[in-house]
Enzyme design. Sequence first.
Site, PDB file in Angstrom:
ATOM      1  N   CYS A 132      36.924  43.386  37.980  1.00  9.31           N
ATOM      2  CA  CYS A 132      38.214  43.399  37.571  1.00  9.31           C
ATOM      3  C   CYS A 132      38.731  44.639  37.445  1.00  9.31           C
ATOM      4  O   CYS A 132      38.380  45.575  36.670  1.00  9.31           O
ATOM      5  CB  CYS A 132      38.407  42.465  36.560  1.00  9.31           C
ATOM      6  SG  CYS A 132      40.046  42.481  35.511  1.00  9.31           S
ATOM      7  N   CYS A 183      43.538  44.778  43.374  1.00 12.58           N
ATOM      8  CA  CYS A 183      43.121  43.760  42.238  1.00 12.58           C
ATOM      9  C   CYS A 183      42.078  42.791  43.010  1.00 12.58           C
ATOM     10  O   CYS A 183      42.267  42.597  43.985  1.00 12.58           O
ATOM     11  CB  CYS A 183      44.309  42.881  41.822  1.00 12.58           C
ATOM     12  SG  CYS A 183      44.012  41.571  40.904  1.00 12.58           S
TER      13      CYS A 183
HETATM   14  N1  DGL Z   1      41.383  40.232  39.091  1.00 15.40           N
HETATM   15  C1  DGL Z   1      41.735  41.366  38.162  1.00 15.40           C
HETATM   16  C2  DGL Z   1      41.805  42.817  38.862  1.00 15.40           C
HETATM   17  O1  DGL Z   1      41.074  43.269  39.636  1.00 15.40           O
HETATM   18  C3  DGL Z   1      42.775  40.822  37.011  1.00 15.40           C
HETATM   19  C4  DGL Z   1      44.232  40.391  37.681  1.00 15.40           C
HETATM   20  C5  DGL Z   1      44.789  39.781  36.207  1.00 15.40           C
HETATM   21  O2  DGL Z   1      44.474  39.084  35.606  1.00 15.40           O
HETATM   22  O3  DGL Z   1      45.907  40.038  36.044  1.00 15.40           O
HETATM   23  O4  DGL Z   1      42.711  43.457  38.180  1.00 15.40           O
END
Ligand code: DGL
Length: 269
Positions: A86, A197
């Site tokens: 993440c 993301c």
């Molecule tokens: N998948 C995550 C990232 O890479 C988080 C996205 C989220 O929950 O806003 O930032």
Amino acid sequence: MNTMEDTLSFNKQQIERPIGIMDSGVGGISVLRELVKLMPGEDYIYYGDSVNAPYGTKPAQELIDLTMKNARFLLEQGAKAIVIACNTATSVAANILRETYPEIPIIGIEPALKPAVLAKEHSKVLVMATIVTLEQKKFGDMMHLYEEDADIIKMPCPGLVELIESGHLKDQVLLDYLEEKFSVFHKEEIDAVVLGCTHYPLIKNMVQSIVPNATIYDGGYGTARQTERRLEECGLLSQRETGGQVVFYNSLGTEEMLDFSRYLLELSE
Ligand code: DGL
């Protein structure tokens, strides 16, 4: 106290423990795919915190608390290393996690800005990411490093994670969202799009359909390679070449979400 044999069997047990992966939801499965491809003999436990998604609009302290909680869960399940799949949680909480668990290899992810900038001189690079990721000092520093070499444009995408979490992977709703986002640009002038993301690689084909001439980058493979390197350095890389298992957990606790997670792992974009 320990004989050589005890030490060896302790190490062997450690090596055979799973790699823990966390994300705010299903996004980190795009990283898990790369990990499984690169290290098919490893076991994995994946924790998606879909109850608390999206992370990308939350205050820093809340993100730190959530990331610590996710890490504790993975360690309780016996994880030998933690991959923060993440970008948002990495930029806010990776250092704190490393300070808290100095003995555990902790690998984060960051937007793949470097390869996108270096691919072509004076390119126009669009970075799609959460609001938090784009506002953090970590991204600011990275952008500063390359701002002479490219025209880097930040594209915060609030609402996109929620669409993906609820299964909008290739429908009109998603297409409308993306069309609207890109409508402010001359699309043919965009050389590269960075998916900053981990949810976004799950809809890579849809993004590509909007900007067919742009090259799309994400940090999934780089993170998998970095995980392999760290495990090797620590003597924790499994010697098995195939047969690894993936176990999914999700804070929503529904069978539907676990099925969706398994589906995403098999899906190739
Ligand atoms: N998948 C995550 C990232 O890479 C988080 C996205 C989220 O929950 O806003 O930032």
